[in-house]
Design an enzyme around this catalytic site. Structure first.
Site, mmCIF file in Angstrom:
data_model
loop_
_atom_site.group_PDB
_atom_site.id
_atom_site.type_symbol
_atom_site.label_atom_id
_atom_site.label_comp_id
_atom_site.label_asym_id
_atom_site.label_seq_id
_atom_site.Cartn_x
_atom_site.Cartn_y
_atom_site.Cartn_z
ATOM 1 N N SER A 1 3.480 -2.355 10.330
ATOM 2 C CA SER A 1 4.921 -2.422 10.591
ATOM 3 C C SER A 1 5.555 -3.760 10.189
ATOM 4 C CB SER A 1 5.219 -2.098 12.058
ATOM 5 O OG SER A 1 4.810 -0.772 12.354
ATOM 6 N N ASN B 1 0.867 -1.182 0.000
ATOM 7 C CA ASN B 1 0.000 0.000 0.000
ATOM 8 C C ASN B 1 0.907 1.235 0.000
ATOM 9 O OD1 ASN B 1 -1.787 2.052 0.590
ATOM 10 N ND2 ASN B 1 -2.289 1.333 2.651
ATOM 11 N N TRP B 2 0.997 1.866 -1.157
ATOM 12 C CA TRP B 2 1.901 3.025 -1.270
ATOM 13 C C TRP B 2 1.329 4.268 -0.605
ATOM 14 C CZ3 TRP B 2 4.606 3.342 -6.783
ATOM 15 C CH2 TRP B 2 5.401 2.217 -6.956
ATOM 16 N N LYS B 3 0.037 4.243 -0.264
ATOM 17 C CA LYS B 3 -0.628 5.428 0.310
ATOM 18 C C LYS B 3 -0.429 6.615 -0.644
ATOM 19 C CE LYS B 3 -0.130 3.265 4.754
ATOM 20 N NZ LYS B 3 -0.013 3.369 6.199
ATOM 21 N N GLU C 1 -5.290 -5.094 10.642
ATOM 22 C CA GLU C 1 -4.258 -4.085 10.859
ATOM 23 C C GLU C 1 -4.565 -3.308 12.139
ATOM 24 O OE1 GLU C 1 -2.253 -2.820 6.955
ATOM 25 O OE2 GLU C 1 -4.072 -1.651 7.119
ATOM 26 N N GLY D 1 2.791 -1.210 4.288
ATOM 27 C CA GLY D 1 2.821 0.204 3.930
ATOM 28 C C GLY D 1 4.243 0.648 3.620
ATOM 29 N N GLY D 2 4.890 1.274 4.596
ATOM 30 C CA GLY D 2 6.211 1.876 4.397
ATOM 31 C C GLY D 2 7.219 0.964 3.707
ATOM 32 N N HIS E 1 -9.462 1.098 4.997
ATOM 33 C CA HIS E 1 -8.192 1.266 5.705
ATOM 34 C C HIS E 1 -8.413 2.204 6.890
ATOM 35 C CE1 HIS E 1 -4.113 2.519 6.618
ATOM 36 N NE2 HIS E 1 -3.707 1.436 5.986
HETATM 37 P P1 PGA Z 1 2.903 0.125 7.630
HETATM 38 O O1 PGA Z 1 1.420 0.385 7.070
HETATM 39 O O2 PGA Z 1 3.388 -1.153 7.015
HETATM 40 O O3 PGA Z 1 3.694 1.331 7.178
HETATM 41 O O4 PGA Z 1 2.791 0.027 9.118
HETATM 42 C C1 PGA Z 1 0.527 -0.673 6.845
HETATM 43 C C2 PGA Z 1 -0.742 -0.141 6.242
HETATM 44 O O5 PGA Z 1 -1.177 0.974 6.584
HETATM 45 O O6 PGA Z 1 -1.373 -0.820 5.400
#
Ligand code: PGA
Length: 245
Positions: A207, A8-10, A162, A228-229, A92
């Site tokens: 995370s 998920n690149w956001k 999540e 995400g990150g 989300h």
């Molecule tokens: P994160 O985000 O891996 O940066 O914690 C996960 C997400 O929001 O899907």
């Protein structure tokens, strides 16, 4: 069950970021799991072109519940399907909190996604306060009940658990907490869908990194990750993918 690793690149990524997809192709040629990259809307069509000929599929991060209409600024599931998206993340926690998306709205979006032929990745998760109060499982069960629509099946629906407090914080629940919550989600899915509920993939998100992925993937009822990150850099994302054997 074959695992699914979704990135998920956001709200990150300009055209130059497509180089990460090109690199990911090279790094994941022999992967034995399903790989999905969810860039912002603006890059979906380009990401589909970039990933052609590889195992990488492309998803979106949201869609509207209607297929057309006077909804300024929104994008429908049909529009996403037309440009080659296969998945859409829905509900989300960032959308639930920033745009007050309630369970019923998430369910309506998921119905639209399924009608358009997309697979929904429906996100569930408790806040820190709810976890500390011992209400995590109840909260997640209620979200599942309200956010997964009629007509959901193991082929059109994936769940992502999540915990809100684990997203982008570097904090990860204990293995026992992940195991207990995923087992409760599995039980609820079976209650809802009967036998087919056993085959819905349940992803863990929050995370996830290359260094903790293998331990998380070893937990029963964890069939992948929503990342995400760590999905923004091909090398780190490929490390997570290679842990998903
Ligand atoms: P994160 O985000 O891996 O940066 O914690 C996960 C997400 O929001 O899907």
């Amino acid at each position: 069950m074959r695992k699914l690793i979704a990135g998920n690149w956001k709200m990150n990524g300009l055209a130059s970021s497509l180089a990460e997809i090109a690199a990911l192709k090279g790094l994941t040629g022999t992967a034995t799991c399903d790989i999905v990259v969810c860039p912002p809307f603006t890059l979906i069509e380009k990401a589909v072109a970039e990933s052609r000929g590889s195992a990488i599929l492309v998803g979106a991060q949201d869609c509207h519940a209607q297929s057309t209409g006077a909804y300024t600024g929104d994008v429908s599931a049909d529009m996403l399907a037309e440009i080659g998206a296969h998945f859409v993340i829905l509900g989300h926690s960032e959308r639930r909190s920033a745009y007050r998306e309630a369970d019923a709205a998430v369910a309506a979006k998921a119905t639209a996604a399924h009608k358009a032929g997309l697979t929904s990745i429906v996100c569930l998760g408790e806040t820190r306060e709810e976890r500390e109060d011992g209400r995590a499982i109840d909260v997640v069960r209620a979200q599942l009940e309200g956010s997964v629509p009629e007509g959901a099946t193991s082929s059109n629906t994936t769940i992502a658990y999540e915990p809100v407090w684990a997203i982008g914080t570097g904090l990860v629940p204990t293995i026992e907490q992940i195991e207990e919550t995923h087992a409760a989600i599995r039980q609820a899915l079976e209650g809802r869908m009967g036998y087919d509920g056993r085959h819905v993939r349940i992803l863990y998100g929050g995370s996830v990194k290359a260094s903790n992925a293998a331990a998380i993937f070893a937990v029963p009822n964890v069939e992948g990750a929503l990342v995400g990150g760590a999905s923004l850099k091909a090398s780190e994302f490929a490390g997570i993918i290679s842990a998903a054997v």
